[in-house]
Design a protein around this motif. Sequence first.
Motif, short mmCIF file in Angstrom:
data_model
loop_
_atom_site.label_atom_id
_atom_site.label_comp_id
_atom_site.label_asym_id
_atom_site.label_seq_id
_atom_site.Cartn_x
_atom_site.Cartn_y
_atom_site.Cartn_z
N MET A 275 27.59 27.68 48.21
CA MET A 275 28.28 28.22 46.58
C MET A 275 27.79 29.34 45.73
N THR A 276 26.45 30.10 46.13
CA THR A 276 25.61 30.35 45.35
C THR A 276 25.22 31.30 46.73
N VAL A 277 25.31 32.74 47.04
CA VAL A 277 24.52 33.38 48.02
C VAL A 277 24.16 34.86 47.77
N LEU A 278 22.87 35.13 47.85
CA LEU A 278 22.10 35.80 47.69
C LEU A 278 22.55 37.02 48.93
N ARG A 279 22.59 38.29 49.31
CA ARG A 279 22.98 39.25 49.77
C ARG A 279 22.22 40.16 49.78
N LEU A 280 21.13 40.99 50.74
CA LEU A 280 20.16 41.84 50.33
C LEU A 280 20.51 43.20 51.62
N LEU A 281 20.03 43.93 51.31
CA LEU A 281 20.14 45.54 52.31
C LEU A 281 18.79 46.33 51.33
N ALA A 282 17.91 46.66 52.50
CA ALA A 282 16.86 47.73 52.86
C ALA A 282 17.05 48.82 53.24
N PRO A 283 17.67 49.46 52.78
CA PRO A 283 18.61 50.76 53.25
C PRO A 283 17.34 51.42 54.04
N GLY A 284 17.55 51.73 55.28
CA GLY A 284 16.48 53.32 55.59
C GLY A 284 14.81 52.63 56.12
N ALA A 285 14.26 51.83 54.85
CA ALA A 285 12.68 50.97 55.43
C ALA A 285 12.81 50.10 55.35
N ASP A 286 11.16 49.27 55.79
CA ASP A 286 11.82 47.57 56.11
C ASP A 286 11.16 47.27 53.73
N ALA A 287 11.42 46.10 53.80
CA ALA A 287 10.89 45.83 52.37
C ALA A 287 10.16 44.89 52.82
N LEU A 288 9.59 44.43 51.33
CA LEU A 288 9.80 43.03 51.17
C LEU A 288 9.99 42.46 49.77
N ALA A 289 11.04 41.43 49.42
CA ALA A 289 11.61 41.73 48.14
C ALA A 289 11.16 40.42 47.45
N GLN A 290 10.44 40.21 46.09
CA GLN A 290 10.09 39.42 45.55
C GLN A 290 11.34 38.53 44.78
N VAL A 291 12.14 37.36 44.67
CA VAL A 291 13.25 36.97 43.51
C VAL A 291 12.87 36.24 43.48
N ARG A 292 13.41 36.66 41.37
CA ARG A 292 12.59 35.46 40.49
C ARG A 292 14.44 35.02 39.99
N VAL A 293 14.71 33.58 40.00
CA VAL A 293 15.79 33.08 39.25
C VAL A 293 15.14 32.55 37.86
N THR A 294 15.62 32.98 36.71
CA THR A 294 15.70 32.28 36.12
C THR A 294 16.87 31.09 34.59
#
Length: 460
Positions: A275-294
């Motif tokens: 129903m609700t989906v987050l799509r992410l891409l880190a172009p060029g380098a590995d990354a660590l993404a911190q996600v916060r929902v309010t």
Amino acid sequence: MTGNRAFRVAATSARVVTGVVVAAACVLGVATAVHAPWPTVTHEPAQQQVTPLPGDSVLVCAGDFHALGRNTAAPSEMRRAATPELTTGGTSGVPSQAGLAVPDLVDGQEVPVLTGAVEGRTAPLIAGAESSTLASDDLAGFAASPCGIPRLESWLVGGSVGTGAEDVVLLANASDVPATVTLAVYGSARGGRTVIVPPRTQTALPLTSVAAGNDIPVVKVSAVGAPVRAVLQSALMQVLDPVGADQQEAVPGPQQRVVLPGVQAFAATGDQGDMTVLRLLAPGADALAQVRVTAEGGGPGLDEFTVPLTADEPAQVSLSGLEPGTYTVEIEADAPVIAGVRQQDGFGADSDFAWVTPAPEIDAEVAFAVPSGPSPRLQLANTSDEDTTVSLSSVDGGSPQEIVIPAGETRGLDVAAETTYLLRPSGEVHAAVAMTAPGAVAVLPVPPSPGVETSITVYP
């Protein structure tokens, strides 16, 4: 030894002793000088704060909604499915309008190009937005997007080439010279394509012709020769039923901090994982993404988690478990990322979906248009550490409304459809317009206004 000789020896000895003393003093002086601070000479380079003369404000819209597959003899042929309703406005009245040709669209209408002419040394604030309601056997749903600024680089994050998907990439060149556009696909199967977009023309191509074999593609659009406006139109069929349509604004580029206001969660029975989906891409380098929902209205964060990203490989994360409501999704990463959220209001016929793309930071007055559509509501997200006051008024006049957004919170405000507004923040905010009704969902990020020039430092 005579007296004279004795005197000469004594004189010579005295000179030797004196020389030794002087030499020792010189050595001591040099040693002391080495450790002592030396005088410095500084020179501030000449500099001047200069504000460049603004050019005309120009916005390019998306134009007609494209339908694929209506001609069985030519499945890749595109036909006009709907001509959108256009809402425009600005601080100097309604912007002038011209059109771009659409030679590859059967029965297509010209794509609107909005221009606000410079008056003296000031460019007017202009805005435009369009919306389409689709209700046919092969296309159904509600699609809306703001008219946007052409760019040399942009990203399309919400594409699909799965069964039933009918996604179309629109590339508009409003200049008087050709643009060479390269589409680079990030996904499980890297690919790409280069096309020439003639001057004053919009070109369209099915996403499947670029990104076949990718479940969750992200497309980088790079232009040479002239900037282009990139838009992704999406439609989905399940079995024999149309189950939604969308018109997605391109993302200007990767960022380490991404804010997506206007994300909506809907009540549904059964599996809510999609129903609700987050799509992410880190172009060029590995990354660590911190996600916060309010949630809109404040309160503690409802959800917070970390997503590890491998360079150049799109990832998708479910935001299931959210109660029905409106939310802001914030992402902080240790390397620049591209992000978008897909939301849908149900399954099967009479449902709709929409992609939420990042809302840029706004710290100065902007104009934005609310197109025709259901129940528009302005979402204002303040991700800073200080409260922000936002003044909102129609370009047609009237008393402004003021709303205070506490630090780290999101507030919502009902707005009127088919209206252009001026938004004046006292600090930094991110804004989007969410439009919602059964079977009709759309979210429009509020972009910075075109034509606004900032001062730069010039060193002669």
